[in-house]
Scaffold this motif. Structure first.
Motif, PDB file in Angstrom:
ATOM      1  N   ALA A  50      61.454  43.597  63.370  1.00 23.35           N
ATOM      2  CA  ALA A  50      60.962  43.459  62.002  1.00 23.35           C
ATOM      3  C   ALA A  50      61.744  42.389  61.262  1.00 23.35           C
ATOM      4  O   ALA A  50      61.173  41.591  60.509  1.00 23.35           O
ATOM      5  N   GLU A  51      63.049  42.324  61.491  1.00 23.91           N
ATOM      6  CA  GLU A  51      63.897  41.380  60.765  1.00 23.91           C
ATOM      7  C   GLU A  51      63.517  39.930  61.073  1.00 23.91           C
ATOM      8  O   GLU A  51      63.473  39.088  60.167  1.00 23.91           O
ATOM      9  N   THR A  52      63.258  39.634  62.360  1.00 28.14           N
ATOM     10  CA  THR A  52      62.970  38.243  62.713  1.00 28.14           C
ATOM     11  C   THR A  52      61.506  37.870  62.503  1.00 28.14           C
ATOM     12  O   THR A  52      61.191  36.711  62.222  1.00 28.14           O
ATOM     13  N   PHE A  53      60.596  38.838  62.599  1.00 26.52           N
ATOM     14  CA  PHE A  53      59.180  38.507  62.532  1.00 26.52           C
ATOM     15  C   PHE A  53      58.652  38.454  61.107  1.00 26.52           C
ATOM     16  O   PHE A  53      58.048  37.459  60.698  1.00 26.52           O
ATOM     17  N   ILE A  54      58.883  39.506  60.351  1.00 26.38           N
ATOM     18  CA  ILE A  54      58.281  39.607  59.025  1.00 26.38           C
ATOM     19  C   ILE A  54      58.823  38.510  58.112  1.00 26.38           C
ATOM     20  O   ILE A  54      60.025  38.349  57.949  1.00 26.38           O
ATOM     21  N   GLY A  55      57.924  37.748  57.542  1.00 24.30           N
ATOM     22  CA  GLY A  55      58.306  36.658  56.647  1.00 24.30           C
ATOM     23  C   GLY A  55      58.553  35.339  57.334  1.00 24.30           C
ATOM     24  O   GLY A  55      58.749  34.320  56.663  1.00 24.30           O
ATOM     25  N   ASN A  87      60.821  50.617  60.605  1.00 23.14           N
ATOM     26  CA  ASN A  87      59.464  51.163  60.675  1.00 23.14           C
ATOM     27  C   ASN A  87      58.755  51.044  59.331  1.00 23.14           C
ATOM     28  O   ASN A  87      57.556  50.737  59.269  1.00 23.14           O
ATOM     29  N   ASP A  88      59.501  51.269  58.258  1.00 20.36           N
ATOM     30  CA  ASP A  88      58.935  51.108  56.919  1.00 20.36           C
ATOM     31  C   ASP A  88      58.517  49.662  56.691  1.00 20.36           C
ATOM     32  O   ASP A  88      57.478  49.394  56.077  1.00 20.36           O
ATOM     33  N   GLN A  89      59.336  48.716  57.184  1.00 20.78           N
ATOM     34  CA  GLN A  89      59.004  47.302  57.033  1.00 20.78           C
ATOM     35  C   GLN A  89      57.703  46.953  57.739  1.00 20.78           C
ATOM     36  O   GLN A  89      56.864  46.221  57.201  1.00 20.78           O
ATOM     37  N   TRP A  90      57.518  47.474  58.964  1.00 12.29           N
ATOM     38  CA  TRP A  90      56.275  47.207  59.689  1.00 12.29           C
ATOM     39  C   TRP A  90      55.086  47.746  58.905  1.00 12.29           C
ATOM     40  O   TRP A  90      54.050  47.074  58.777  1.00 12.29           O
ATOM     41  N   GLY A  91      55.225  48.944  58.372  1.00 18.60           N
ATOM     42  CA  GLY A  91      54.138  49.534  57.604  1.00 18.60           C
ATOM     43  C   GLY A  91      53.819  48.737  56.353  1.00 18.60           C
ATOM     44  O   GLY A  91      52.645  48.503  56.023  1.00 18.60           O
ATOM     45  N   GLU A  92      54.845  48.300  55.650  1.00 21.50           N
ATOM     46  CA  GLU A  92      54.643  47.514  54.431  1.00 21.50           C
ATOM     47  C   GLU A  92      54.004  46.168  54.740  1.00 21.50           C
ATOM     48  O   GLU A  92      53.339  45.577  53.876  1.00 21.50           O
ATOM     49  N   ALA A  93      54.199  45.670  55.969  1.00 21.32           N
ATOM     50  CA  ALA A  93      53.627  44.390  56.378  1.00 21.32           C
ATOM     51  C   ALA A  93      52.207  44.538  56.925  1.00 21.32           C
ATOM     52  O   ALA A  93      51.632  43.561  57.412  1.00 21.32           O
ATOM     53  N   GLY A  94      51.648  45.744  56.848  1.00 20.85           N
ATOM     54  CA  GLY A  94      50.263  45.942  57.242  1.00 20.85           C
ATOM     55  C   GLY A  94      50.053  46.388  58.675  1.00 20.85           C
ATOM     56  O   GLY A  94      48.916  46.388  59.163  1.00 20.85           O
ATOM     57  N   PHE A  95      51.133  46.790  59.362  1.00 24.15           N
ATOM     58  CA  PHE A  95      51.018  47.234  60.751  1.00 24.15           C
ATOM     59  C   PHE A  95      51.051  48.755  60.826  1.00 24.15           C
ATOM     60  O   PHE A  95      51.663  49.425  59.986  1.00 24.15           O
TER      61      PHE A  95
END
Length: 302
Positions: A50-55, A87-95
């Motif tokens: 999540a850290e490297t992918f999102i954004g 996991n929260d980050q993935w959810g917030e990113a629409g996954f």
């Protein structure tokens, strides 16, 4: 960089199958490999966090392609298990989390599969109730490894079998998620990228088959291409073919785990995997093109 096409032109390579292309996305994702599957309108990306992918810029490109283009309607990320905050980050990113494949990575770690869709048409599992009934039936079966009935024999396939395997698969499937031409199958068998096991009847006619697609880099094999002629079903032939593949893989120095993506519509094949000791670990919704259109796939791991 504002399109998948630019990325492919700059960094990609086109594989033998023009419908599938592989691209390494570069920084900040390092050596993360992506697969662009035009036939199934699906993008897959492996070994991301999540850290490297999102954004990141590659993430923006992929999501833009998903939302504005017509070539892809599903994005799958194969990621390692992370703390709850990720996991929260993935959810917030629409996954959304659809399942996991145990032992997917070479160190034995499982891959968590996250999915994002371009719209509800593909995101909604319209036959969920039917799929749950199929799964319930499969999970009710006793574990077993049945022998082949009298008159049937099993053997590993050789390249010369590719035409008959292709005929068998094309006679059963009006559409299929991957290339099943004789040329492609022969190449896969000859190069040991895929191990096929075939079942013949008393007249030496090829009536069933299954395969193991080897990923020696990750040390995992996908059991797939399970097919039986309709008039020979209900005799345990798929169980026999898959069981033989397991025996063939036991001595393989680079394969430590197996998994399969079984059609959620089909009761028989889900029963096969549960009987053979596989565990259900999730469902990939509307994952690939099959005879019934978009079909969901149950994940089974052993």
């Amino acid at each position: 960089m504002n399109s998948i096409q630019i990325m492919l032109g700059a960094n990609g390579r086109t594989g033998e199958d023009a419908q599938v292309r592989h691209v390494r996305l570069g920084d900040p994702l390092g050596a993360a490999l992506s697969t662009f599957d035009f036939h199934n309108k699906r993008i897959k990306l492996y070994e991301v966090t999540a850290e490297t992918f999102i954004g990141s810029e590659p993430a923006h490109v992929l999501i833009e392609e998903l939302e504005t283009g017509d070539r892809f309607s599903k994005l799958n990320l194969y990621a390692r298990e992370e703390p709850g905050a990720a996991n929260d980050q993935w959810g917030e990113a629409g996954f959304r989390r659809e399942g996991a494949i145990r032992g997917f990575f070479s160190d034995g770690a499982e891959a968590v599969i996250w999915a994002r869709y371009s719209g509800e048409e593909r995101a909604v599992e319209t036959r969920q109730d039917d799929h749950e009934k199929t799964l319930k039936i499969a999970l009710s079966k006793e574990r077993s490894n049945p022998a082949l009935p009298d008159g049937y024999t099993s053997r590993p396939a050789v390249p010369n079998d590719s035409e008959q395997i292709s005929i068998l698969m094309n006679s059963v499937f009006e559409d299929y998620a991957s290339d099943i031409s004789p040329e492609h199958l022969s190449r896969q068998i000859a190069t040991l990228q895929t191990l096929f096991q075939v079942i013949e009847d008393a007249d030496r006619k090829l009536v069933a088959a299954a395969s193991a697609e080897l990923d020696v880099g990750r040390q995992v094999a996908e059991i797939t291409d399970c097919v039986t002629l309709p008039e020979h079903r209900g005799l345990g032939l798929s169980s026999g073919a898959v069981g033989a593949l397991h025996d063939n893989l036991k001595g393989h120095p680079r394969i430590n785990a197996t998994y399969s993506l079984a059609r959620a519509d089909e009761i028989g094949i889900n029963c096969v995997f549960h009987r053979l000791g596989y565990n259900y670990t999730g469902r990939l919704v509307n994952n690939c093109r099959m005879p019934n259109g978009w079909e969901s796939m149950n994940i089974w791991c052993r």
